[in-house]
Design a protein around this motif. Structure first.
Motif, PDB file in Angstrom:
ATOM      1  N   MET A   1       0.849  -1.030  -0.099  1.00  0.00           N
ATOM      2  CA  MET A   1      -0.130   0.079  -0.018  1.00  0.00           C
ATOM      3  C   MET A   1       0.789   1.192  -0.006  1.00  0.00           C
ATOM      4  SD  MET A   1      -3.035   1.150   2.677  1.00  0.00           S
ATOM      5  CE  MET A   1      -4.436  -0.027   2.346  1.00  0.00           C
TER       6      MET A   1
ATOM      7  N   LEU B   1      -3.408   6.335   2.019  1.00  0.00           N
ATOM      8  CA  LEU B   1      -3.736   6.160   3.458  1.00  0.00           C
ATOM      9  C   LEU B   1      -4.532   7.437   3.901  1.00  0.00           C
ATOM     10  CD1 LEU B   1      -0.421   4.681   4.888  1.00  0.00           C
ATOM     11  CD2 LEU B   1      -2.601   3.705   4.751  1.00  0.00           C
TER      12      LEU B   1
ATOM     13  N   GLU C   1       5.967   3.329  -0.074  1.00  0.00           N
ATOM     14  CA  GLU C   1       5.304   2.311   0.366  1.00  0.00           C
ATOM     15  C   GLU C   1       5.055   2.417   1.628  1.00  0.00           C
ATOM     16  OE1 GLU C   1       5.352  -1.991  -1.064  1.00  0.00           O
ATOM     17  OE2 GLU C   1       6.389  -0.872  -3.105  1.00  0.00           O
ATOM     18  N   ALA C   2       4.053   2.189   2.388  1.00  0.00           N
ATOM     19  CA  ALA C   2       3.931   2.080   3.969  1.00  0.00           C
ATOM     20  C   ALA C   2       4.266   0.760   4.310  1.00  0.00           C
ATOM     21  CB  ALA C   2       2.657   2.456   3.956  1.00  0.00           C
TER      22      ALA C   2
ATOM     23  N   GLN D   1       0.491   0.712   7.479  1.00  0.00           N
ATOM     24  CA  GLN D   1      -1.015   0.699   6.916  1.00  0.00           C
ATOM     25  C   GLN D   1      -1.602   0.264   7.950  1.00  0.00           C
ATOM     26  OE1 GLN D   1      -0.439  -2.725   4.276  1.00  0.00           O
ATOM     27  NE2 GLN D   1       1.472  -2.046   3.419  1.00  0.00           N
ATOM     28  N   GLN D   2      -1.680  -0.459   9.121  1.00  0.00           N
ATOM     29  CA  GLN D   2      -2.609  -0.674  10.189  1.00  0.00           C
ATOM     30  C   GLN D   2      -3.026   0.349  10.983  1.00  0.00           C
ATOM     31  OE1 GLN D   2      -2.254  -4.794  11.610  1.00  0.00           O
ATOM     32  NE2 GLN D   2      -0.795  -4.779  10.209  1.00  0.00           N
TER      33      GLN D   2
END
Length: 200
Positions: free
Chosen positions: A1, A6, A23-24, A29-30
């Motif tokens: 992701m 985000l 990119e995370a 991401q969470q």
């Protein structure tokens, strides 16, 4: 992701790009969407997984959403870390990611003169990164007001407990507002961490 997926602001995406990130990581991401949603977060993350950006980016965005340039500055975000090295590191991330935003931050730790820290706090800051002991010295000397903290971050919570900061953490948690967003990041989840999390 990718970071741009985000929901981060243009200023934050610009600073992420400046750092060369696209990119995370999984923790980012969470954590980022949950923090942006105003949720309390309990996160397990080893050092080097990008957790600092995972809590720094969304907290900057939340401040950005309610920023009023005419308002007197007071600490709205408080990040507690176990060591001065980590405090300095987190503060550097706050400055890097917030470089296109109007916020002021301060880093507070022991082993150095308290007076320059006091002067910075008196001028007014939005974000404070601190070790627990020195923060309580400032509370005692009335050089910091924690009554309007909106986001509290306990970084490397397991190390803070290992280093015997539990009493200081409890004192700080009793000073900051009950109505707040709390983020706890820890490499391990011992029984003590779970107890602390349940308590606050």
């Amino acid at each position: 992701m990718l970071f741009k997926d985000l929901g981060l602001s243009a200023e934050l995406l610009r600073s992420v790009k400046t750092k060369g990130y696209e990119e995370a990581t999984p923790i980012q991401q969470q954590a980022i969407p949950l923090i942006l949603d105003g949720r309390d977060v309990l996160a397990g993350a080893q050092t080097g997984t990008g957790k600092t950006a995972g809590f720094t980016l969304p907290q900057l965005q939340l401040l950005q959403q309610t920023y009023n340039e005419n308002q007197k500055r007071h600490p709205r975000v408080l990040v507690l870390t176990p060591t001065r090295e980590l405090a300095a590191q987190v503060h550097e991330s706050v400055r890097d990611y917030g470089q296109y935003l109007p916020f002021r931050s301060a880093v507070i730790f022991g082993g150095v003169s308290i007076n320059p820290q006091k002067q910075k706090l008196i001028k007014g800051v939005d974000i404070v990164v601190a070790t627990p002991g020195r923060l309580l010295d400032h509370v005692q000397q009335r050089s910091i007001d924690l009554s309007r903290v909106e986001i509290l971050v306990l970084d490397e919570a397991d190390r803070m407990l290992d280093m015997g900061f539990i009493r200081d953490i409890r004192k700080i948690l009793n000073i900051v507002p009950k109505q707040r967003q709390t983020l706890l990041f820890s490499a391990t989840f011992s029984r003590e961490i779970k107890t602390l999390a349940a308590e606050f």
